[in-house]
Design a protein around this motif. Structure first.
Motif, PDB file in Angstrom:
ATOM      1  N   THR A 119       0.854  -1.184   0.145  1.00 34.72           N
ATOM      2  CA  THR A 119      -0.063   0.021   0.105  1.00 34.72           C
ATOM      3  C   THR A 119       0.799   1.277  -0.148  1.00 34.72           C
ATOM      4  O   THR A 119       0.432   2.226  -0.440  1.00 34.72           O
ATOM      5  N   GLN A 120       2.035   1.168   0.287  1.00 34.23           N
ATOM      6  CA  GLN A 120       3.048   2.394   0.690  1.00 34.23           C
ATOM      7  C   GLN A 120       4.001   2.435  -0.537  1.00 34.23           C
ATOM      8  O   GLN A 120       4.765   3.311  -0.438  1.00 34.23           O
ATOM      9  N   THR A 121       3.784   1.748  -1.630  1.00 36.13           N
ATOM     10  CA  THR A 121       4.840   2.104  -2.653  1.00 36.13           C
ATOM     11  C   THR A 121       4.013   2.337  -4.162  1.00 36.13           C
ATOM     12  O   THR A 121       2.698   1.938  -4.238  1.00 36.13           O
ATOM     13  N   PRO A 122       4.439   2.820  -5.108  1.00 37.69           N
ATOM     14  CA  PRO A 122       3.871   3.315  -6.051  1.00 37.69           C
ATOM     15  C   PRO A 122       3.404   2.142  -7.150  1.00 37.69           C
ATOM     16  O   PRO A 122       4.082   1.248  -7.125  1.00 37.69           O
ATOM     17  N   THR A 123       2.250   2.418  -7.777  1.00 36.90           N
ATOM     18  CA  THR A 123       1.891   1.573  -8.887  1.00 36.90           C
ATOM     19  C   THR A 123       2.295   2.069 -10.123  1.00 36.90           C
ATOM     20  O   THR A 123       1.915   3.142 -10.423  1.00 36.90           O
ATOM     21  N   LEU A 124       2.735   1.058 -11.024  1.00 41.61           N
ATOM     22  CA  LEU A 124       3.001   1.405 -12.540  1.00 41.61           C
ATOM     23  C   LEU A 124       1.739   1.758 -13.312  1.00 41.61           C
ATOM     24  O   LEU A 124       0.818   1.434 -12.688  1.00 41.61           O
ATOM     25  N   PRO A 125       1.957   2.201 -14.338  1.00 43.33           N
ATOM     26  CA  PRO A 125       0.858   2.816 -15.214  1.00 43.33           C
ATOM     27  C   PRO A 125       0.066   1.512 -15.540  1.00 43.33           C
ATOM     28  O   PRO A 125      -1.081   1.582 -16.096  1.00 43.33           O
ATOM     29  N   ASN A 126       0.755   0.317 -15.769  1.00 46.23           N
ATOM     30  CA  ASN A 126      -0.057  -0.949 -16.079  1.00 46.23           C
ATOM     31  C   ASN A 126      -0.952  -1.468 -15.110  1.00 46.23           C
ATOM     32  O   ASN A 126      -1.351  -2.812 -15.203  1.00 46.23           O
ATOM     33  N   GLY A 127      -0.824  -0.899 -13.949  1.00 44.68           N
ATOM     34  CA  GLY A 127      -1.434  -1.394 -12.746  1.00 44.68           C
ATOM     35  C   GLY A 127      -0.862  -2.423 -11.926  1.00 44.68           C
ATOM     36  O   GLY A 127      -1.311  -2.852 -10.804  1.00 44.68           O
ATOM     37  N   ALA A 128       0.273  -2.751 -12.442  1.00 49.95           N
ATOM     38  CA  ALA A 128       1.310  -3.684 -11.430  1.00 49.95           C
ATOM     39  C   ALA A 128       2.029  -2.852 -10.565  1.00 49.95           C
ATOM     40  O   ALA A 128       2.274  -1.530 -10.567  1.00 49.95           O
ATOM     41  N   LYS A 129       2.916  -3.753 -10.020  1.00 47.91           N
ATOM     42  CA  LYS A 129       3.950  -3.216  -8.904  1.00 47.91           C
ATOM     43  C   LYS A 129       5.404  -3.187  -9.573  1.00 47.91           C
ATOM     44  O   LYS A 129       5.380  -4.039 -10.655  1.00 47.91           O
ATOM     45  N   SER A 130       6.206  -2.409  -9.092  1.00 51.12           N
ATOM     46  CA  SER A 130       7.696  -2.921  -9.675  1.00 51.12           C
ATOM     47  C   SER A 130       7.970  -4.109  -9.361  1.00 51.12           C
ATOM     48  O   SER A 130       7.397  -4.776  -8.327  1.00 51.12           O
ATOM     49  N   GLU A 131       9.106  -4.762 -10.073  1.00 52.11           N
ATOM     50  CA  GLU A 131       9.666  -6.097  -9.805  1.00 52.11           C
ATOM     51  C   GLU A 131      10.195  -6.258  -8.542  1.00 52.11           C
ATOM     52  O   GLU A 131       9.715  -7.113  -7.647  1.00 52.11           O
ATOM     53  N   PRO A 132      10.833  -5.173  -7.918  1.00 53.15           N
ATOM     54  CA  PRO A 132      11.369  -5.654  -6.670  1.00 53.15           C
ATOM     55  C   PRO A 132      10.335  -5.522  -5.254  1.00 53.15           C
ATOM     56  O   PRO A 132      10.448  -6.229  -4.520  1.00 53.15           O
ATOM     57  N   VAL A 133       9.011  -4.730  -5.589  1.00 51.38           N
ATOM     58  CA  VAL A 133       8.138  -4.731  -4.668  1.00 51.38           C
ATOM     59  C   VAL A 133       7.473  -6.025  -4.895  1.00 51.38           C
ATOM     60  O   VAL A 133       7.243  -6.642  -4.016  1.00 51.38           O
TER      61      VAL A 133
END
Length: 511
Positions: A350-364
């Motif tokens: 919940t405290q990390t940004p969401t990418l434009p495609n709706g997913a999270k970054s790979e490390p997250v």
């Protein structure tokens, strides 16, 4: 020290019974897996979140009906083996109904879900009872650990088949989801083939038919010495005599006997709590959860498959700790560990940004998956395996089948209530829902600390004393001795209907 051939055979028959849990693990993963198939979604006319919840509810309704109303009578009147066989046959029928449901024929699919729940509700009662009644008390916890591990084996088989199907989706077409379902036939067929090779329950032979010789023959197949056999036969007879005479030989003892009633309340809370730890939702909706993190269906299928693989390894931890450290410490540590994992994973997502495609970054994404794997590390040997162990061993013979059926199916009662709205909860609140699970886990740990007694290495016939009840073996000694004395006097012609004859009351007065 070398393990005897009879002890090895004891493990074999226990693992046959434990295979009933593969049915549950596979089925819990089936619907989770096929939700990721676009072909399944199209075949059943793009079901919405409420319908998805309804399909899960259909299964749990069948399981609740099977567990509460049919499992106890079938296991008690026809035997534990018949209970397992009945469940397997219903699973086989239901598998065909789901695999070959007509196009847009969601009703047929849901009836299959109800039927498979009914079958599993019956089998999942008879299986742990059978293991508990045949396994020696000193290794009962170790053997019952495999009951939970086989849940992971079922998930393992299902998720790896699902992963393989996602890699060949274009070739398989609609068989990309049908293949996952049809493989559910494998384990029930194996169980049906092996059931004739294992003995019946000696406790059932004595309780249902008073057949001492069949009970003795069954025990001789799994106990090393004749002394062990005779001592156990005597314990069983004493306990059953006391239960029939002083309490009740029927299911009414669940509510009449204060000690059994206390155990029932505790078992209901533990089994409901097992599903509210968050594991029930992860089992049913991990695909939907991971869609909020990852974009590719094949990636999600691979994570599910790895999760099931590690679930087997993590459950094996209970084999060496459940009888060494006990049930209570495992449940407390597991609850605290799961709560911490849920808090951290919810915070990371919940405290990390969401990418434009709706997913999270790979490390997250990797961090969240790692945290949920650690959650499984805590869950499997504790609230996964230990709740089943505790539930299967705390009830006396007179109510064991019905009580275990009712208590274990409380898992599905909790699932029916919660899983119906969890998809909507997840859609609206996302990973904030995990804070709810964290709170429940901490409450469960506190509950166990203050209210749940330790049951490790206590024989089934003597466990009542832990809950404020009478020791059925010690109390049964007098009852059985009294009955033998009366029978001997009857045989000698000392007891008759003639005036002045010695009566049962006279014998009791003399004692």
């Amino acid at each position: 020290m070398a393990i005897s051939s009879k002890r090895l055979y004891n493990w074999f028959i226990s693992l046959v019974a434990a295979s009933c849990m593969v049915l549950y693990g596979y089925d819990a993963s089936v619907f989770n897996s096929i939700q990721g198939s676009k072909n399944w979604v199209e075949w059943f006319n793009n079901p919405n979140a409420a319908t998805i919840g309804g399909i899960n509810t259909a299964y749990t309704v069948g399981a609740i009906v099977g567990g509460f109303f049919f499992s106890g009578p079938i296991a008690d009147y026809f035997g534990r083996k018949v209970g397992m066989a009945t469940g397997c046959v219903l699973v086989i029928i239901a598998t065909f109904m789901q695999t070959f449901a007509p196009y847009h024929g969601l009703a047929c699919f849901m009836v299959g879900r109800v039927l498979i729940g009914l079958g599993q509700g019956i089998a999942l009662t008879s299986g742990p009872i059978y293991i508990g009644e045949l396994a020696p008390s000193e290794i009962r916890g170790q053997i019952m650990t495999f009951w939970q591990m086989f849940y992971s084996v079922g998930s393992f088989i299902c998720f790896w088949i699902a992963y393989a199907c996602t890699k060949h989706e274009s070739t398989l077409g609609h068989w990309d989801w049908k293949m996952i379902i049809i493989f559910q036939l494998l384990v029930p067929v194996i169980i049906l083939v092996l059931l004739p090779t294992i003995p019946g329950s000696p406790r059932w032979y004595i309780k249902r038919h008073n057949d001492i010789e069949k009970a003795r023959a069954a025990l001789r197949r799994v106990r090393d010495t004749e002394e062990e056999v005779e001592a156990e036969i005597l314990q069983i007879r004493e306990a059953i005599e006391y239960e029939n005479e002083a309490i009740s030989g029927t299911y009414s003892a669940i509510w009449k006997d204060k000690s059994i009633r206390k155990r029932m309340y505790l078992a209901l809370v533990l089994n409901a709590g097992q599903q509210l730890t968050g594991q029930g939702s992860l089992n049913s909706y991990s695909t939907a959860i991971y869609k909020k993190i990852f974009e590719k269906a094949s990636t999600i299928a691979l994570i599910n498959a790895l999760n099931a693989t590690f679930g087997i390894i993590f459950t094996l931890n209970a084999v060496w700790i459940v009888d060494r450290f006990g049930r209570k410490p495992l449940l407390i540590l597991g609850g605290i560990g799961m709560g911490i994992c849920m808090i951290i994973s919810a915070t990371v997502e919940t405290q990390t940004p969401t990418l434009p495609n709706g997913a999270k970054s790979e490390p997250v994404g990797i961090a969240i998956v790692a945290l949920l794997f650690i959650f499984i590390l805590f869950y499997k040997p504790s609230w996964g395996a230990t709740v089943w162990i505790w539930t299967s061993e705390v009830f006396s013979m007179n109510v064991r089948a019905q009580a275990v059926g009712m208590a274990s199916q409380t898992q599905n009662v909790a699932n029916t209530i919660f899983q119906q709205f969890f998809p909507i909860f997840l859609n609206n609140k996302g990973f904030y829902a995990f804070y709810f699970f964290a709170a429940i886990n901490f409450v469960l740990a506190i509950f166990v600390f203050f209210l749940v007694p330790e049951t490790k290495k206590v024989t089934l016939e003597e466990i009542d004393a832990l809950f404020g009840g009478a020791n059925h073996v010690i109390q049964g000694e007098g009852v059985l001795a009294h009955h033998k004395e009366v029978e001997a006097m009857q045989h000698q012609g000392s007891v008759s209907e003639k005036p002045g004859a010695v009566t049962v009351e006279d014998v009791e007065h003399k004692r």
